[in-house]
Design a protein around this motif. Structure first.
Motif, mmCIF file in Angstrom:
data_model
loop_
_atom_site.group_PDB
_atom_site.id
_atom_site.type_symbol
_atom_site.label_atom_id
_atom_site.label_comp_id
_atom_site.label_asym_id
_atom_site.label_seq_id
_atom_site.Cartn_x
_atom_site.Cartn_y
_atom_site.Cartn_z
ATOM 1 N N GLY A 67 0.814 -1.213 0.000
ATOM 2 C CA GLY A 67 0.000 0.000 0.000
ATOM 3 C C GLY A 67 0.847 1.261 0.000
ATOM 4 N N LEU A 68 1.962 1.227 0.742
ATOM 5 C CA LEU A 68 2.881 2.367 0.750
ATOM 6 C C LEU A 68 3.532 2.549 -0.620
ATOM 7 N N VAL A 69 3.873 1.436 -1.255
ATOM 8 C CA VAL A 69 4.437 1.494 -2.610
ATOM 9 C C VAL A 69 3.425 2.118 -3.568
ATOM 10 N N VAL A 70 2.195 1.658 -3.490
ATOM 11 C CA VAL A 70 1.139 2.183 -4.361
ATOM 12 C C VAL A 70 0.969 3.678 -4.153
ATOM 13 N N GLU A 71 0.971 4.084 -2.910
ATOM 14 C CA GLU A 71 0.732 5.492 -2.568
ATOM 15 C C GLU A 71 1.718 6.434 -3.249
ATOM 16 N N VAL A 72 2.988 6.025 -3.290
ATOM 17 C CA VAL A 72 3.989 6.922 -3.889
ATOM 18 C C VAL A 72 4.120 6.723 -5.398
ATOM 19 N N SER A 73 3.941 5.483 -5.858
ATOM 20 C CA SER A 73 4.260 5.209 -7.262
ATOM 21 C C SER A 73 3.162 5.641 -8.230
ATOM 22 N N VAL A 74 1.902 5.503 -7.834
ATOM 23 C CA VAL A 74 0.831 5.815 -8.791
ATOM 24 C C VAL A 74 0.700 7.310 -9.045
ATOM 25 N N GLN A 75 1.338 8.126 -8.239
ATOM 26 C CA GLN A 75 1.289 9.570 -8.460
ATOM 27 C C GLN A 75 2.251 10.018 -9.559
ATOM 28 N N VAL A 76 3.151 9.127 -9.978
ATOM 29 C CA VAL A 76 4.191 9.493 -10.935
ATOM 30 C C VAL A 76 3.655 9.459 -12.360
ATOM 31 N N THR A 77 3.825 10.552 -13.071
ATOM 32 C CA THR A 77 3.498 10.621 -14.495
ATOM 33 C C THR A 77 4.600 11.413 -15.184
ATOM 34 N N ALA A 78 5.233 10.804 -16.173
ATOM 35 C CA ALA A 78 6.320 11.461 -16.898
ATOM 36 C C ALA A 78 5.932 11.626 -18.358
ATOM 37 N N SER A 79 6.857 12.126 -19.161
ATOM 38 C CA SER A 79 6.551 12.445 -20.559
ATOM 39 C C SER A 79 6.431 11.205 -21.434
ATOM 40 N N THR A 80 7.056 10.099 -21.041
ATOM 41 C CA THR A 80 6.952 8.851 -21.807
ATOM 42 C C THR A 80 6.562 7.726 -20.862
ATOM 43 N N TRP A 81 6.036 6.649 -21.429
ATOM 44 C CA TRP A 81 5.652 5.523 -20.583
ATOM 45 C C TRP A 81 6.875 4.922 -19.901
ATOM 46 N N ILE A 82 8.011 4.901 -20.600
ATOM 47 C CA ILE A 82 9.227 4.325 -20.019
ATOM 48 C C ILE A 82 9.649 5.104 -18.785
ATOM 49 N N ALA A 116 -2.139 -4.560 -4.159
ATOM 50 C CA ALA A 116 -1.338 -4.711 -5.373
ATOM 51 C C ALA A 116 -2.170 -4.521 -6.637
ATOM 52 N N TRP A 117 -3.479 -4.808 -6.561
ATOM 53 C CA TRP A 117 -4.318 -4.670 -7.748
ATOM 54 C C TRP A 117 -4.300 -3.238 -8.279
ATOM 55 N N VAL A 118 -4.243 -2.264 -7.376
ATOM 56 C CA VAL A 118 -4.208 -0.856 -7.786
ATOM 57 C C VAL A 118 -2.926 -0.565 -8.563
ATOM 58 N N LEU A 119 -1.810 -1.123 -8.100
ATOM 59 C CA LEU A 119 -0.527 -0.926 -8.773
ATOM 60 C C LEU A 119 -0.577 -1.464 -10.195
ATOM 61 N N TYR A 120 -1.118 -2.667 -10.357
ATOM 62 C CA TYR A 120 -1.211 -3.269 -11.683
ATOM 63 C C TYR A 120 -2.183 -2.511 -12.580
ATOM 64 N N GLU A 121 -3.270 -2.028 -12.021
ATOM 65 C CA GLU A 121 -4.240 -1.269 -12.815
ATOM 66 C C GLU A 121 -3.604 -0.007 -13.385
ATOM 67 N N HIS A 122 -2.840 0.703 -12.567
ATOM 68 C CA HIS A 122 -2.178 1.921 -13.045
ATOM 69 C C HIS A 122 -1.112 1.592 -14.090
ATOM 70 N N LEU A 123 -0.388 0.493 -13.898
ATOM 71 C CA LEU A 123 0.599 0.089 -14.892
ATOM 72 C C LEU A 123 -0.076 -0.210 -16.226
ATOM 73 N N LEU A 124 -1.155 -0.999 -16.203
ATOM 74 C CA LEU A 124 -1.827 -1.379 -17.438
ATOM 75 C C LEU A 124 -2.439 -0.161 -18.129
ATOM 76 N N ALA A 125 -2.937 0.781 -17.360
ATOM 77 C CA ALA A 125 -3.476 2.007 -17.956
ATOM 78 C C ALA A 125 -2.376 2.788 -18.653
ATOM 79 N N THR A 126 -1.199 2.846 -18.033
ATOM 80 C CA THR A 126 -0.055 3.546 -18.646
ATOM 81 C C THR A 126 0.364 2.861 -19.931
ATOM 82 N N LEU A 127 0.425 1.543 -19.904
ATOM 83 C CA LEU A 127 0.836 0.795 -21.099
ATOM 84 C C LEU A 127 -0.198 0.929 -22.215
ATOM 85 N N ALA A 128 -1.466 0.868 -21.864
ATOM 86 C CA ALA A 128 -2.520 1.001 -22.879
ATOM 87 C C ALA A 128 -2.452 2.371 -23.547
#
Length: 230
Positions: A67-82, A116-128
């Motif tokens: 949950g702590l990982v999710v809290e900090v990581s899902v806020q990150v948005t950069a110019s490219t998916w990588i 963890a489901w939230v982390l994967y959802e944000h990853l898949l949204a970024t990839l899509a």
């Protein structure tokens, strides 16, 4: 030592708070129902009304650190998916450096923590959004593996307390396994940003880069266009 709690209402959240404090201060082996109860000034049996046992407590710790990982990581948005995924993984690593027992509970867990489901959802949204089809997105999740949570796994983790081989033994090893002996002599692991003997920040960043660059090349190939990783 874990913080001592006096005259607070016993709850599952409070129990997990104290268990995390114990793990941070003394390591995961210090987390027992008896130790948590002692820190809370109550009988161990009182904890079972909120947490069924040690396995459930460790599962709650796993969910908490994810949950702590999710809290900090899902806020990150950069110019490219990588760059977005890279920075999310590095932010996750910063969380685990504060809770170095995290990789142990994550790799020993038999069920995915709900957070963890939230982390994967944000990853898949970024990839899509970057043009990944479902097949490649699925492969990306597997390829990134534990790096999404800020660490990489080793099949056999060296025992940090073991004595190094003596000179005679090293000579035998060098004669029988020259490539391995040369590598052992030449490569010195860093200590800063390390979560284990082999999982250092430098190696984590290097491996993460290889995976992300490879995924971008495959995305571009499927799209019939040039890579946009640079």
């Amino acid at each position: 030592m874990a913080r001592r709690v006096v005259r607070e209402r016993l709850s599952r959240e409070l129990i997990v708070d104290v268990a995390m404090s114990l793990a941070d201060d003394e390591g995961l082996e210090a987390v027992t129902m008896r130790r948590v109860a002692t820190a809370l000034h109550c009988e161990a049996m009182s904890l079972y009304h909120h947490v069924p046992g040690k396995d459930a407590l460790l599962a709650a710790l796993t969910d908490r650190v994810v949950g702590l990982v999710v809290e900090v990581s899902v806020q990150v948005t950069a110019s490219t998916w990588i760059e977005t995924v890279r920075e999310r993984c590095l932010m996750a690593r910063e969380v685990l450096l504060q809770h170095p027992w995290g990789p142990s509970v994550l790799t020993s867990s038999t069920q995915m923590p709900p957070s963890a489901w939230v982390l994967y959802e944000h990853l898949l949204a970024t990839l899509a959004s970057a043009g990944f089809d479902d097949d490649l997105a699925h492969r990306a999740v597997h390829a990134l593996g534990s790096m999404l949570f800020g660490f990489s796994t080793e099949l056999f983790e060296p025992d940090g307390g073991a004595e190094p081989p003596d000179e005679a033994t090293m000579a035998v090893i060098a004669a029988q396994m020259p490539h391995l002996a040369r590598l052992a002599a030449a490569v010195v692991h860093e200590t800063d940003g390390a979560l284990s003997g082999c999982d250092t920040r430098a190696e984590f960043v290097f491996t993460l880069g290889l995976v992300l660059d490879g995924l971008e090349q495959e995305r571009a190939r499927r799209a019939g266009g040039p890579s946009s990783s640079v």
